[in-house]
Design a protein around this motif. Structure first.
Motif, PDB file in Angstrom:
ATOM      1  N   GLU A  99       0.564  -1.068  -0.033  1.00 23.35           N
ATOM      2  CA  GLU A  99      -0.067  -0.157   0.055  1.00 23.35           C
ATOM      3  C   GLU A  99       1.120   1.243  -0.006  1.00 23.35           C
ATOM      4  OE1 GLU A  99      -2.455  -0.473   3.313  1.00 23.35           O
ATOM      5  OE2 GLU A  99      -3.887  -1.706   2.528  1.00 23.35           O
ATOM      6  N   ARG A 100       1.691   1.234   0.644  1.00 21.19           N
ATOM      7  CA  ARG A 100       2.770   2.554   0.779  1.00 21.19           C
ATOM      8  C   ARG A 100       3.478   2.586  -0.557  1.00 21.19           C
ATOM      9  NH1 ARG A 100       1.845   6.114   1.904  1.00 21.19           N
ATOM     10  NH2 ARG A 100       3.810   6.859   2.565  1.00 21.19           N
ATOM     11  N   PHE A 156       2.702  -4.908 -11.466  1.00 26.14           N
ATOM     12  CA  PHE A 156       2.608  -3.345 -10.788  1.00 26.14           C
ATOM     13  C   PHE A 156       1.291  -2.748 -11.491  1.00 26.14           C
ATOM     14  CE2 PHE A 156       3.447   1.222 -12.051  1.00 26.14           C
ATOM     15  CZ  PHE A 156       2.970   1.662 -10.647  1.00 26.14           C
ATOM     16  N   SER A 157       1.175  -2.916 -12.692  1.00 26.51           N
ATOM     17  CA  SER A 157      -0.208  -2.411 -13.410  1.00 26.51           C
ATOM     18  C   SER A 157      -1.415  -3.149 -12.691  1.00 26.51           C
ATOM     19  CB  SER A 157      -0.236  -2.864 -14.882  1.00 26.51           C
ATOM     20  OG  SER A 157      -1.525  -2.221 -15.352  1.00 26.51           O
ATOM     21  N   ARG A 158      -1.406  -4.391 -12.288  1.00 26.26           N
ATOM     22  CA  ARG A 158      -2.598  -5.422 -11.993  1.00 26.26           C
ATOM     23  C   ARG A 158      -2.909  -4.904 -10.499  1.00 26.26           C
ATOM     24  NH1 ARG A 158      -0.125  -9.848 -14.045  1.00 26.26           N
ATOM     25  NH2 ARG A 158       0.664 -10.441 -12.289  1.00 26.26           N
ATOM     26  N   VAL A 159      -1.928  -4.590  -9.738  1.00 24.48           N
ATOM     27  CA  VAL A 159      -2.298  -4.311  -8.224  1.00 24.48           C
ATOM     28  C   VAL A 159      -2.515  -2.895  -8.330  1.00 24.48           C
ATOM     29  CG1 VAL A 159      -0.644  -5.795  -7.388  1.00 24.48           C
ATOM     30  CG2 VAL A 159       0.136  -3.745  -7.705  1.00 24.48           C
ATOM     31  N   PHE A 160      -1.982  -2.038  -9.176  1.00 21.29           N
ATOM     32  CA  PHE A 160      -2.478  -0.587  -9.161  1.00 21.29           C
ATOM     33  C   PHE A 160      -3.975  -0.378  -9.417  1.00 21.29           C
ATOM     34  CE2 PHE A 160      -2.944   3.743 -10.484  1.00 21.29           C
ATOM     35  CZ  PHE A 160      -2.036   4.472  -9.757  1.00 21.29           C
ATOM     36  N   LYS A 161      -4.332  -1.022 -10.599  1.00 23.43           N
ATOM     37  CA  LYS A 161      -5.517  -1.199 -10.990  1.00 23.43           C
ATOM     38  C   LYS A 161      -6.649  -1.695  -9.859  1.00 23.43           C
ATOM     39  CE  LYS A 161      -8.649  -1.813 -14.857  1.00 23.43           C
ATOM     40  NZ  LYS A 161      -8.811  -2.504 -16.268  1.00 23.43           N
ATOM     41  N   ALA A 162      -6.145  -2.660  -9.246  1.00 19.13           N
ATOM     42  CA  ALA A 162      -6.996  -3.311  -8.010  1.00 19.13           C
ATOM     43  C   ALA A 162      -7.076  -2.243  -6.735  1.00 19.13           C
ATOM     44  CB  ALA A 162      -6.477  -4.559  -7.517  1.00 19.13           C
ATOM     45  N   THR A 163      -6.136  -1.422  -6.764  1.00 16.95           N
ATOM     46  CA  THR A 163      -6.535  -0.548  -5.821  1.00 16.95           C
ATOM     47  C   THR A 163      -7.337   1.058  -6.086  1.00 16.95           C
ATOM     48  OG1 THR A 163      -4.349  -1.555  -4.674  1.00 16.95           O
ATOM     49  CG2 THR A 163      -5.040   0.982  -4.198  1.00 16.95           C
TER      50      THR A 163
END
Length: 323
Positions: free
Chosen positions: A261-262, A296-303
């Motif tokens: 998250e950070r 990176f793209s997947r977790v950013f979009k999920a957030t």
């Protein structure tokens, strides 16, 4: 600037309900007491700047209370910072109460009960943002709730005029730089309260809180290290990995989740930072420990609901640059 409610536009019998609904929409649900329900006047208008909700509130005499019943129904904990522009406000939380006059400011926490009282007509600026944005230990901020901060001296003397200017220019703030402005405002508030905590000689009374504060500081200082993980954190903190996981389970999270998250928050900021315009999305992710661009793209979009590339295009006036 959108107006959420103006009681002059609703019938006398509907004013209480209209005000209650508007406050719940703009901030969080509260209970209200009106000394003169039929004569009450109020207006709320504001903007959303990135993760920060900024509202101007004008209201007649009344009292608002946040109760455990409200808190049990709210998932996201927020900090609120209020600063009167005209009139006075009485704030109570955590066994403290403070009277705010124009130019003063105070922080309070929606995850615990509080009361706000207006004995006369008042106009104030209210900012609200998730706990994580302030980047200060939760137990430390708790020591600062419902404490008056003067807007005339020290760092408060720098922050307060900025907030006053913000209140008068909300109509002019929009577009891709609004999220960046919100980040800067919260950073200044974090600097203000970190300075106040340092000056007060604050030390966590609970050794577990003290340990968690050191762990969070270590994580914050090493977010750009690709090797940052539970093993590194545990070793630097002189505890076992198992005990580290136990500490974070007690806070209903995990060390890996906090690191992720950070890192994502730092990436979000860099994606719209003018100084990082020449960096590719992949380079920004790698700088903060996301060595796999697809991950990176997947977790950013999920957030955040959009890909990092889309976030940059939506928030950066220079989206025609290579991303």
């Amino acid at each position: 600037m959108p107006v959420l409610v103006n009681t002059a536009d609703v019938s006398v019998r509907e004013r209480e309900d209209a005000w209650r609904a508007a406050v719940a929409e703009a901030f969080v649900p509260l209970d209200f007491t009106f000394p003169d329900p039929r004569g009450f006047r109020g207006e709320i208008s504001g903007e959303i700047l990135g993760p920060v909700v900024v509202n101007r509130v004008t209201a007649g005499p009344h009292r608002a209370a946040r109760t455990q019943r409200h808190i049990a129904r709210t998932e996201t904990p927020y900090y609120k910072v209020s600063m009167p522009l005209r009139g006075c406000v009485m704030l109570r939380q955590d066994g403290r109460e403070t009277l705010l006059q124009p130019g003063d400011l105070a922080v309070y926490d929606t995850s615990r009960p509080y009361q706000v009282s207006f004995d006369d007509s008042c106009r104030l600026l209210v900012l609200m943002f998730p706990h994580r944005e302030l980047r200060l230990p939760y137990d430390a901020v708790r020591e600062m709730t419902a404490r008056r901060v003067s807007g005339r001296t020290g760092i408060g003397g720098l922050v307060a005029p900025l907030l006053v200017n913000l209140a008068t220019r909300l109509d002019e703030i929009s577009g891709p730089q609004s999220a960046r402005l919100a980040d800067n405002i919260v950073d200044l508030l974090g600097t203000l309260y970190a300075d106040l905590l340092g000056g007060s000689g604050y030390q966590p009374a609970d050794p577990i809180h003290a340990l968690m504060t050191r762990i969070r500081c270590f994580i914050e200082d090493h977010l750009d290290d690709p090797g940052l993980g539970p093993e590194m954190v545990a070793s630097a903190s002189h505890i076992s990995v198992g005990y580290l996981h136990k500490l974070f389970r007690a806070e209903s999270t995990s060390v890996s989740r906090m690191i992720r998250e950070r890192r994502l928050e730092q990436c979000r900021r860099d994606l719209v930072a003018p100084v990082a315009r020449d960096k590719t999305v992949g380079a920004i992710g790698a700088q903060w420990g996301f060595v796999d661009a697809a991950h990176f793209s997947r977790v950013f979009k999920a957030t955040y609901g959009v890909s990092p590339r889309e976030y940059r295009v939506n928030h950066d006036v220079s989206h025609d640059l290579a991303v």
